[in-house]
Design a protein around this motif. Structure first.
Motif, PDB file in Angstrom:
ATOM      1  N   GLN A  59      56.764  14.988  51.272  1.00 38.52           N
ATOM      2  CA  GLN A  59      56.837  15.541  49.914  1.00 38.52           C
ATOM      3  C   GLN A  59      58.265  16.015  49.679  1.00 38.52           C
ATOM      4  O   GLN A  59      58.829  16.756  50.495  1.00 38.52           O
ATOM      5  CB  GLN A  59      55.866  16.705  49.735  1.00 38.52           C
ATOM      6  CG  GLN A  59      55.821  17.250  48.301  1.00 38.52           C
ATOM      7  CD  GLN A  59      54.711  18.268  48.122  1.00 38.52           C
ATOM      8  OE1 GLN A  59      53.607  18.083  48.627  1.00 38.52           O
ATOM      9  NE2 GLN A  59      55.006  19.342  47.410  1.00 38.52           N
ATOM     10  N   ASP A  76      64.622  12.342  43.268  1.00 39.72           N
ATOM     11  CA  ASP A  76      64.257  11.075  42.645  1.00 39.72           C
ATOM     12  C   ASP A  76      63.432  10.238  43.631  1.00 39.72           C
ATOM     13  O   ASP A  76      63.920   9.847  44.696  1.00 39.72           O
ATOM     14  CB  ASP A  76      65.519  10.311  42.235  1.00 39.72           C
ATOM     15  CG  ASP A  76      65.209   9.094  41.383  1.00 39.72           C
ATOM     16  OD1 ASP A  76      64.536   8.182  41.894  1.00 39.72           O
ATOM     17  OD2 ASP A  76      65.641   9.061  40.222  1.00 39.72           O
ATOM     18  N   MET A  77      62.202   9.961  43.259  1.00 39.31           N
ATOM     19  CA  MET A  77      61.285   9.245  44.153  1.00 39.31           C
ATOM     20  C   MET A  77      61.741   7.812  44.408  1.00 39.31           C
ATOM     21  O   MET A  77      61.636   7.299  45.523  1.00 39.31           O
ATOM     22  CB  MET A  77      59.875   9.238  43.577  1.00 39.31           C
ATOM     23  CG  MET A  77      59.229  10.618  43.499  1.00 39.31           C
ATOM     24  SD  MET A  77      58.867  11.290  45.137  1.00 39.31           S
ATOM     25  CE  MET A  77      57.462  10.307  45.598  1.00 39.31           C
ATOM     26  N   ASP A  78      62.247   7.143  43.385  1.00 34.30           N
ATOM     27  CA  ASP A  78      62.657   5.749  43.547  1.00 34.30           C
ATOM     28  C   ASP A  78      63.854   5.616  44.476  1.00 34.30           C
ATOM     29  O   ASP A  78      63.940   4.690  45.286  1.00 34.30           O
ATOM     30  CB  ASP A  78      62.974   5.128  42.182  1.00 34.30           C
ATOM     31  CG  ASP A  78      61.722   4.949  41.327  1.00 34.30           C
ATOM     32  OD1 ASP A  78      60.656   4.699  41.927  1.00 34.30           O
ATOM     33  OD2 ASP A  78      61.813   5.059  40.094  1.00 34.30           O
ATOM     34  N   ILE A 127      54.364   5.320  47.241  1.00 38.40           N
ATOM     35  CA  ILE A 127      54.325   6.580  46.491  1.00 38.40           C
ATOM     36  C   ILE A 127      52.857   6.917  46.288  1.00 38.40           C
ATOM     37  O   ILE A 127      52.162   6.275  45.502  1.00 38.40           O
ATOM     38  CB  ILE A 127      55.061   6.456  45.141  1.00 38.40           C
ATOM     39  CG1 ILE A 127      56.534   6.111  45.368  1.00 38.40           C
ATOM     40  CG2 ILE A 127      54.920   7.768  44.348  1.00 38.40           C
ATOM     41  CD1 ILE A 127      57.324   5.883  44.084  1.00 38.40           C
ATOM     42  N   HIS A 161      51.541  10.087  45.605  1.00 36.43           N
ATOM     43  CA  HIS A 161      51.372  11.025  44.499  1.00 36.43           C
ATOM     44  C   HIS A 161      52.714  11.128  43.785  1.00 36.43           C
ATOM     45  O   HIS A 161      53.689  10.474  44.170  1.00 36.43           O
ATOM     46  CB  HIS A 161      50.904  12.400  44.997  1.00 36.43           C
ATOM     47  CG  HIS A 161      49.541  12.372  45.626  1.00 36.43           C
ATOM     48  ND1 HIS A 161      48.384  12.218  44.910  1.00 36.43           N
ATOM     49  CD2 HIS A 161      49.163  12.453  46.921  1.00 36.43           C
ATOM     50  CE1 HIS A 161      47.345  12.217  45.727  1.00 36.43           C
ATOM     51  NE2 HIS A 161      47.797  12.358  46.962  1.00 36.43           N
ATOM     52  N   ARG A 162      52.775  11.966  42.776  1.00 33.69           N
ATOM     53  CA  ARG A 162      53.986  12.061  41.949  1.00 33.69           C
ATOM     54  C   ARG A 162      55.225  12.391  42.782  1.00 33.69           C
ATOM     55  O   ARG A 162      56.306  11.879  42.527  1.00 33.69           O
ATOM     56  CB  ARG A 162      53.778  13.120  40.863  1.00 33.69           C
ATOM     57  CG  ARG A 162      54.929  13.219  39.865  1.00 33.69           C
ATOM     58  CD  ARG A 162      54.560  14.135  38.725  1.00 33.69           C
ATOM     59  NE  ARG A 162      54.174  15.446  39.221  1.00 33.69           N
ATOM     60  CZ  ARG A 162      55.058  16.428  39.490  1.00 33.69           C
ATOM     61  NH1 ARG A 162      56.348  16.214  39.348  1.00 33.69           N
ATOM     62  NH2 ARG A 162      54.639  17.601  39.912  1.00 33.69           N
ATOM     63  N   ASN A 163      55.082  13.234  43.794  1.00 30.64           N
ATOM     64  CA  ASN A 163      56.246  13.626  44.595  1.00 30.64           C
ATOM     65  C   ASN A 163      55.976  13.463  46.099  1.00 30.64           C
ATOM     66  O   ASN A 163      56.542  14.179  46.918  1.00 30.64           O
ATOM     67  CB  ASN A 163      56.669  15.065  44.288  1.00 30.64           C
ATOM     68  CG  ASN A 163      55.575  16.070  44.622  1.00 30.64           C
ATOM     69  OD1 ASN A 163      54.403  15.705  44.761  1.00 30.64           O
ATOM     70  ND2 ASN A 163      55.954  17.333  44.759  1.00 30.64           N
ATOM     71  N   ARG A 164      55.101  12.547  46.441  1.00 26.12           N
ATOM     72  CA  ARG A 164      54.763  12.353  47.857  1.00 26.12           C
ATOM     73  C   ARG A 164      54.889  10.881  48.235  1.00 26.12           C
ATOM     74  O   ARG A 164      54.463   9.998  47.499  1.00 26.12           O
ATOM     75  CB  ARG A 164      53.349  12.846  48.139  1.00 26.12           C
ATOM     76  CG  ARG A 164      52.984  12.843  49.638  1.00 26.12           C
ATOM     77  CD  ARG A 164      51.623  13.446  49.862  1.00 26.12           C
ATOM     78  NE  ARG A 164      51.617  14.868  49.595  1.00 26.12           N
ATOM     79  CZ  ARG A 164      51.989  15.793  50.477  1.00 26.12           C
ATOM     80  NH1 ARG A 164      52.407  15.436  51.676  1.00 26.12           N
ATOM     81  NH2 ARG A 164      51.951  17.065  50.159  1.00 26.12           N
TER      82      ARG A 164
END
Length: 308
Positions: free
Chosen positions: A233, A237-239, A256, A258-261
């Protein structure tokens, strides 16, 4: 000498081959989990080990005694909890254990002491005087376990020992098995995979009558594609994080979840925890949580038993 020795064991029912030329040994101090889908041959094998079902071919020896040539010697050395553990419903557990003590050749103070010990180990003292037919499924199972332990055998064959028990009772029975394991050879047939991780030192998986795996629980877990995977987590920026992690040579895939995991799978079960942390810190991506996955035994079980 191994406590249990099985060679080329086969059992046919007409044209159906329930157990197909299997072989393995069990040593003193081992707790062997015997696993397989319904109809795989688990209970049939256990019945042949204990002498309650004759093999079509092959041999079983318990402490050096052949189960077909010396059935009484074999049964004297085994404590057996069969599937369903048939009990006399109108008997009380106390009377039932007294009867079993007599069958086992115990009498007097020796029988009293063994019954007391088995009752204490299985914690059935509160229901000793009740008719067995009035007991819960869990208590009936514990009465069945008590009779298996009564003569303090060197070999225990337990078919679904925690079936019907609540979580606390399961913990107690697993602890009892662990406590006894150093002095005995114990074989447990179970559908509960967490039981294998909790108490077994080794596991055999059987499918369609054949052994398809023989390993420690840890070795089986290592076959999971989630073994040594990392759940991450982050704040960032996840990407970008996903691209950095996917570029690592030890990483097989990055999802990915979850939104931030992020969930990062390693190549070949490699240790990637340190690589993941270094990559994130090198690019100033804040790690909020990081977890290492051990893998899932149920996934390995499904994979092994469905490819046959």
């Amino acid at each position: 000498m191994s406590m249990i020795e099985i060679e080329n064991l086969t059992r046919r029912f007409g044209s159906f081959v329930a157990v197909n030329h299997i072989g393995f040994t069990v040593e003193r101090g081992e707790v062997l989990g015997f696993l397989g889908p319904n109809g795989a041959g688990k209970s049939t094998t256990m019945k042949m080990i204990t002498g309650f079902l004759a093999p079509s071919s092959g041999t079983v020896r318990v402490e050096g005694f052949d189960v077909q040539r010396d059935p009484i010697e074999v049964k004297a050395r085994i404590g057996y909890l069969p599937e369903g553990a048939p009990l006399w419903p109108d008997m009380s557990p106390g009377r039932f254990l007294e009867f079993i003590a007599g069958v086992r050749g115990l009498s007097g103070a020796d029988a009293t002491a063994r019954i007391k010990d088995a009752v204490a180990k299985t914690q059935i003292g509160s229901v000793l005087a009740q008719p067995i037919e009035t007991l819960s499924k869990g208590f009936k199972r514990r009465v069945g376990l008590a009779q298996a332990l009564l003569h303090d055998p060197d070999v225990l064959i337990l078919d679904e020992p925690t079936d019907g028990l609540d979580p606390n009772q399961k913990h107690e029975v697993r602890q009892l098995i662990a406590d006894m394991s150093g002095e005995k050879a114990i074989v447990i047939s179970t559908h509960i995979l967490e039981e294998v991780e909790a108490v077994c030192t080794r596991a055999i998986i059987i499918a369609k009558g054949k052994i398809v795996a023989d390993a420690t629980p840890g070795e089986l877990l290592a076959q999971s594609d989630q073994h040594n995977a990392v759940s991450l987590q982050i704040s960032g920026d996840m990407d970008i994080a996903r691209g950095l992690l996917q570029a690592l040579p030890v990483v097989a895939s990055v999802e990915i979840s979850h939104r931030n995991r992020l969930f990062i799978r390693p190549k070949g079960g490699a240790q990637i925890l340190n690589d993941v942390g270094v990559a994130m810190r090198a690019h100033d991506i804040q790690i909020d949580e990081i977890h290492l996955a051990r893998g899932h035994l149920d996934q390995v079980f499904r994979t092994i038993t469905t490819v046959q």
